[in-house]
Design a protein around this motif. Structure first.
Motif, PDB file in Angstrom:
ATOM      1  N   THR A  64      53.552-118.186 -45.720  1.00 12.06           N
ATOM      2  CA  THR A  64      54.711-118.971 -45.321  1.00 12.06           C
ATOM      3  C   THR A  64      55.964-118.400 -45.973  1.00 12.06           C
ATOM      4  O   THR A  64      55.893-117.586 -46.912  1.00 12.06           O
ATOM      5  CB  THR A  64      54.556-120.434 -45.749  1.00 12.06           C
ATOM      6  N   ARG A  65      57.114-118.839 -45.492  1.00 17.46           N
ATOM      7  CA  ARG A  65      58.371-118.408 -46.110  1.00 17.46           C
ATOM      8  C   ARG A  65      58.386-118.747 -47.595  1.00 17.46           C
ATOM      9  O   ARG A  65      58.776-117.915 -48.421  1.00 17.46           O
ATOM     10  CB  ARG A  65      59.562-119.068 -45.398  1.00 17.46           C
ATOM     11  N   GLU A  66      57.964-119.952 -47.943  1.00 18.06           N
ATOM     12  CA  GLU A  66      57.976-120.371 -49.343  1.00 18.06           C
ATOM     13  C   GLU A  66      57.051-119.489 -50.185  1.00 18.06           C
ATOM     14  O   GLU A  66      57.408-119.087 -51.305  1.00 18.06           O
ATOM     15  CB  GLU A  66      57.538-121.834 -49.457  1.00 18.06           C
ATOM     16  N   GLN A  67      55.873-119.160 -49.659  1.00 27.00           N
ATOM     17  CA  GLN A  67      54.956-118.283 -50.393  1.00 27.00           C
ATOM     18  C   GLN A  67      55.548-116.891 -50.575  1.00 27.00           C
ATOM     19  O   GLN A  67      55.445-116.295 -51.656  1.00 27.00           O
ATOM     20  CB  GLN A  67      53.622-118.200 -49.650  1.00 27.00           C
ATOM     21  N   ARG A  68      56.160-116.362 -49.506  1.00 22.00           N
ATOM     22  CA  ARG A  68      56.771-115.028 -49.618  1.00 22.00           C
ATOM     23  C   ARG A  68      57.871-115.019 -50.670  1.00 22.00           C
ATOM     24  O   ARG A  68      57.980-114.069 -51.460  1.00 22.00           O
ATOM     25  CB  ARG A  68      57.329-114.590 -48.268  1.00 22.00           C
ATOM     26  N   GLU A  69      58.704-116.032 -50.664  1.00 19.69           N
ATOM     27  CA  GLU A  69      59.820-116.047 -51.601  1.00 19.69           C
ATOM     28  C   GLU A  69      59.350-116.208 -53.039  1.00 19.69           C
ATOM     29  O   GLU A  69      59.925-115.614 -53.959  1.00 19.69           O
ATOM     30  CB  GLU A  69      60.812-117.134 -51.199  1.00 19.69           C
ATOM     31  N   GLU A  70      58.306-116.990 -53.257  1.00 24.63           N
ATOM     32  CA  GLU A  70      57.736-117.101 -54.600  1.00 24.63           C
ATOM     33  C   GLU A  70      57.113-115.775 -55.036  1.00 24.63           C
ATOM     34  O   GLU A  70      57.262-115.355 -56.196  1.00 24.63           O
ATOM     35  CB  GLU A  70      56.696-118.213 -54.629  1.00 24.63           C
ATOM     36  N   LEU A  71      56.415-115.127 -54.119  1.00 27.21           N
ATOM     37  CA  LEU A  71      55.811-113.837 -54.447  1.00 27.21           C
ATOM     38  C   LEU A  71      56.876-112.771 -54.688  1.00 27.21           C
ATOM     39  O   LEU A  71      56.708-111.903 -55.556  1.00 27.21           O
ATOM     40  CB  LEU A  71      54.863-113.403 -53.323  1.00 27.21           C
ATOM     41  N   ASP A  72      57.960-112.822 -53.928  1.00 21.24           N
ATOM     42  CA  ASP A  72      59.055-111.870 -54.122  1.00 21.24           C
ATOM     43  C   ASP A  72      59.586-111.962 -55.558  1.00 21.24           C
ATOM     44  O   ASP A  72      59.846-110.931 -56.194  1.00 21.24           O
ATOM     45  CB  ASP A  72      60.166-112.158 -53.115  1.00 21.24           C
ATOM     46  N   ILE A  73      59.727-113.165 -56.074  1.00 22.89           N
ATOM     47  CA  ILE A  73      60.189-113.348 -57.449  1.00 22.89           C
ATOM     48  C   ILE A  73      59.195-112.738 -58.438  1.00 22.89           C
ATOM     49  O   ILE A  73      59.584-112.035 -59.386  1.00 22.89           O
ATOM     50  CB  ILE A  73      60.397-114.851 -57.741  1.00 22.89           C
ATOM     51  N   GLU A  74      57.897-112.982 -58.216  1.00 15.55           N
ATOM     52  CA  GLU A  74      56.879-112.447 -59.121  1.00 15.55           C
ATOM     53  C   GLU A  74      56.797-110.923 -59.032  1.00 15.55           C
ATOM     54  O   GLU A  74      56.647-110.236 -60.053  1.00 15.55           O
ATOM     55  CB  GLU A  74      55.517-113.078 -58.823  1.00 15.55           C
ATOM     56  N   ILE A  75      56.891-110.402 -57.808  1.00  9.21           N
ATOM     57  CA  ILE A  75      56.880-108.941 -57.642  1.00  9.21           C
ATOM     58  C   ILE A  75      58.034-108.311 -58.402  1.00  9.21           C
ATOM     59  O   ILE A  75      57.869-107.321 -59.135  1.00  9.21           O
ATOM     60  CB  ILE A  75      56.959-108.571 -56.141  1.00  9.21           C
ATOM     61  N   ARG A  76      59.225-108.889 -58.256  1.00 13.34           N
ATOM     62  CA  ARG A  76      60.400-108.343 -58.940  1.00 13.34           C
ATOM     63  C   ARG A  76      60.290-108.504 -60.458  1.00 13.34           C
ATOM     64  O   ARG A  76      60.857-107.700 -61.213  1.00 13.34           O
ATOM     65  CB  ARG A  76      61.666-109.001 -58.403  1.00 13.34           C
ATOM     66  N   ARG A  77      59.557-109.507 -60.906  1.00 12.55           N
ATOM     67  CA  ARG A  77      59.386-109.716 -62.352  1.00 12.55           C
ATOM     68  C   ARG A  77      58.516-108.636 -62.972  1.00 12.55           C
ATOM     69  O   ARG A  77      58.814-108.148 -64.072  1.00 12.55           O
ATOM     70  CB  ARG A  77      58.773-111.094 -62.613  1.00 12.55           C
ATOM     71  N   ILE A  78      57.439-108.248 -62.286  1.00 11.16           N
ATOM     72  CA  ILE A  78      56.495-107.326 -62.922  1.00 11.16           C
ATOM     73  C   ILE A  78      56.648-105.877 -62.463  1.00 11.16           C
ATOM     74  O   ILE A  78      56.118-104.973 -63.116  1.00 11.16           O
ATOM     75  CB  ILE A  78      55.038-107.777 -62.698  1.00 11.16           C
ATOM     76  N   ALA A  79      57.329-105.627 -61.357  1.00 10.27           N
ATOM     77  CA  ALA A  79      57.405-104.268 -60.811  1.00 10.27           C
ATOM     78  C   ALA A  79      58.108-103.322 -61.780  1.00 10.27           C
ATOM     79  O   ALA A  79      59.069-103.692 -62.464  1.00 10.27           O
ATOM     80  CB  ALA A  79      58.131-104.279 -59.474  1.00 10.27           C
ATOM     81  N   LEU A  80      57.633-102.090 -61.815  1.00  9.47           N
ATOM     82  CA  LEU A  80      58.305-101.060 -62.602  1.00  9.47           C
ATOM     83  C   LEU A  80      59.600-100.640 -61.940  1.00  9.47           C
ATOM     84  O   LEU A  80      60.585-100.331 -62.620  1.00  9.47           O
ATOM     85  CB  LEU A  80      57.375 -99.854 -62.777  1.00  9.47           C
ATOM     86  N   CYS A  81      59.621-100.612 -60.630  1.00  9.66           N
ATOM     87  CA  CYS A  81      60.865-100.389 -59.884  1.00  9.66           C
ATOM     88  C   CYS A  81      60.659-100.766 -58.424  1.00  9.66           C
ATOM     89  O   CYS A  81      59.536-100.751 -57.915  1.00  9.66           O
ATOM     90  CB  CYS A  81      61.387 -98.967 -60.014  1.00  9.66           C
ATOM     91  N   ILE A  82      61.778-101.111 -57.780  1.00  7.22           N
ATOM     92  CA  ILE A  82      61.790-101.521 -56.373  1.00  7.22           C
ATOM     93  C   ILE A  82      62.995-100.883 -55.704  1.00  7.22           C
ATOM     94  O   ILE A  82      64.084-100.788 -56.295  1.00  7.22           O
ATOM     95  CB  ILE A  82      61.894-103.060 -56.248  1.00  7.22           C
ATOM     96  N   SER A  83      62.824-100.466 -54.477  1.00  7.57           N
ATOM     97  CA  SER A  83      63.928 -99.938 -53.684  1.00  7.57           C
ATOM     98  C   SER A  83      63.826-100.471 -52.261  1.00  7.57           C
ATOM     99  O   SER A  83      62.727-100.517 -51.694  1.00  7.57           O
ATOM    100  CB  SER A  83      63.901 -98.402 -53.670  1.00  7.57           C
ATOM    101  N   VAL A  84      64.953-100.890 -51.701  1.00 11.57           N
ATOM    102  CA  VAL A  84      65.014-101.389 -50.326  1.00 11.57           C
ATOM    103  C   VAL A  84      66.039-100.572 -49.559  1.00 11.57           C
ATOM    104  O   VAL A  84      67.119-100.262 -50.078  1.00 11.57           O
ATOM    105  CB  VAL A  84      65.403-102.886 -50.292  1.00 11.57           C
ATOM    106  N   ALA A  85      65.709-100.207 -48.326  1.00 15.75           N
ATOM    107  CA  ALA A  85      66.619 -99.415 -47.497  1.00 15.75           C
ATOM    108  C   ALA A  85      66.673 -99.988 -46.094  1.00 15.75           C
ATOM    109  O   ALA A  85      65.685-100.544 -45.599  1.00 15.75           O
ATOM    110  CB  ALA A  85      66.173 -97.954 -47.451  1.00 15.75           C
ATOM    111  N   GLU A  86      67.827 -99.847 -45.453  1.00 15.30           N
ATOM    112  CA  GLU A  86      68.044-100.336 -44.094  1.00 15.30           C
ATOM    113  C   GLU A  86      68.518 -99.190 -43.203  1.00 15.30           C
ATOM    114  O   GLU A  86      69.299 -98.351 -43.634  1.00 15.30           O
ATOM    115  CB  GLU A  86      69.123-101.431 -44.085  1.00 15.30           C
ATOM    116  N   ILE A  87      68.050 -99.192 -41.971  1.00 12.79           N
ATOM    117  CA  ILE A  87      68.568 -98.281 -40.943  1.00 12.79           C
ATOM    118  C   ILE A  87      69.106 -99.147 -39.809  1.00 12.79           C
ATOM    119  O   ILE A  87      68.366 -99.950 -39.235  1.00 12.79           O
ATOM    120  CB  ILE A  87      67.487 -97.316 -40.428  1.00 12.79           C
ATOM    121  N   ASP A  88      70.387 -98.996 -39.506  1.00 10.13           N
ATOM    122  CA  ASP A  88      71.054 -99.934 -38.609  1.00 10.13           C
ATOM    123  C   ASP A  88      70.721 -99.692 -37.142  1.00 10.13           C
ATOM    124  O   ASP A  88      70.094 -98.688 -36.774  1.00 10.13           O
ATOM    125  CB  ASP A  88      72.573 -99.919 -38.831  1.00 10.13           C
ATOM    126  N   ALA A  89      71.143-100.645 -36.315  1.00 10.64           N
ATOM    127  CA  ALA A  89      70.801-100.609 -34.886  1.00 10.64           C
ATOM    128  C   ALA A  89      71.363 -99.365 -34.200  1.00 10.64           C
ATOM    129  O   ALA A  89      70.716 -98.801 -33.311  1.00 10.64           O
ATOM    130  CB  ALA A  89      71.312-101.870 -34.198  1.00 10.64           C
TER     131      ALA A  89
END
Length: 238
Positions: A64-89
């Motif tokens: 669910t959205r709530e589960q994803r958002e809670e997991l996103d917080i935990e992932i960001r807490r323990i991850a060694l590094c994270i990168s997000v990229a976008e490619i536009d329309a």
């Protein structure tokens, strides 16, 4: 079938046994959308992922959205590094969605603050010198790929909610730009926005261009269950 797969650190353990130390999971979201960018994330997790496994990290479309958002917080807490990229329309229209997806994934990997020595990728290979493993149904099997899928999904969904305020007639916050019947009706009534993908067949048809566009797929595996059901119950893809 996907619900029967077990998401674990087994792929990472196998790679560590062969000498890998810095393993980046890579995944994308938005590949099948008619609107907005395709988004990719790359995540390097520590060797111990017990907190994520215990929190139920798995294939994002099963959350669910709530589960994803809670997991996103935990992932960001323990991850060694994270990168997000976008490619536009506009870039998607210029190079096609497959290549745009690969560009987004590559940009996410290149944006990592730590250099990976192995990439775990959901069903693709990238033009990158790092050793790679292409794992079919990767976000249902690998915690690193599942983490990337959650980060990418949470990021893109937040973006879609923001863009909904700029284009309220299309219901973007609800369907995240996918080709639901309601979205397609809005396209016919109001025409495409500058953020719609003009090479995708339903958008071209709504714009009166008529020529065939990109063949659409149900998605990259990151559709919410309710959106997926609405798509399946609606008209067939153009």
């Amino acid at each position: 079938m996907l619900r029967q797969l077990v998401c674990s650190d087994a792929p990472e353990q196998a790679l560590r046994y062969r000498g890998a130390q810095s393993i980046a999971g890579v995944d994308e979201v938005g590949r099948g959308s008619l609107f907005g960018p395709v988004v990719a994330a790359a995540v390097i997790l520590p060797e111990c992922m017990d907190s994520l496994a215990g929190a139920g990290l798995r294939d994002s479309k099963q959350l669910t959205r709530e589960q994803r958002e809670e997991l996103d917080i935990e992932i960001r807490r323990i991850a060694l590094c994270i990168s997000v990229a976008e490619i536009d329309a506009a870039t998607i229209d210029r190079v096609n969605i497959y290549q745009a997806t690969r560009l987004a994934m590559l940009a996410a990997v290149e944006g990592l603050s730590l250099a990976p020595d192995h990439l775990l990728i959901d069903a693709m290979r990238l033009d990158h010198p790092c050793a790679q493993t292409k794992l079919i149904y990767g976000d249902s099997l690998s915690l690193s790929i599942a983490a990337a899928s959650v980060v990418a999904k949470v990021h893109r969904d937040a973006m879609m909610r923001d863009l909904d305020a700029l284009h309220p007639a299309y219901g973007i916050a609800s369907h995240k730009g996918y080709g639901t019947p309601a979205h397609r009706r809005a396209l016919v009534e109001f025409g495409p926005t500058p953020l719609h993908r003009m090479t995708f067949a339903p958008v071209r048809a709504a714009a009166g261009l008529g020529a065939p566009g990109e063949e659409l797929i149900f998605d990259d595996g990151l559709l919410d269950d309710d959106v997926l059901e609405e798509l399946k119950e609606g008209a067939a893809w153009a």
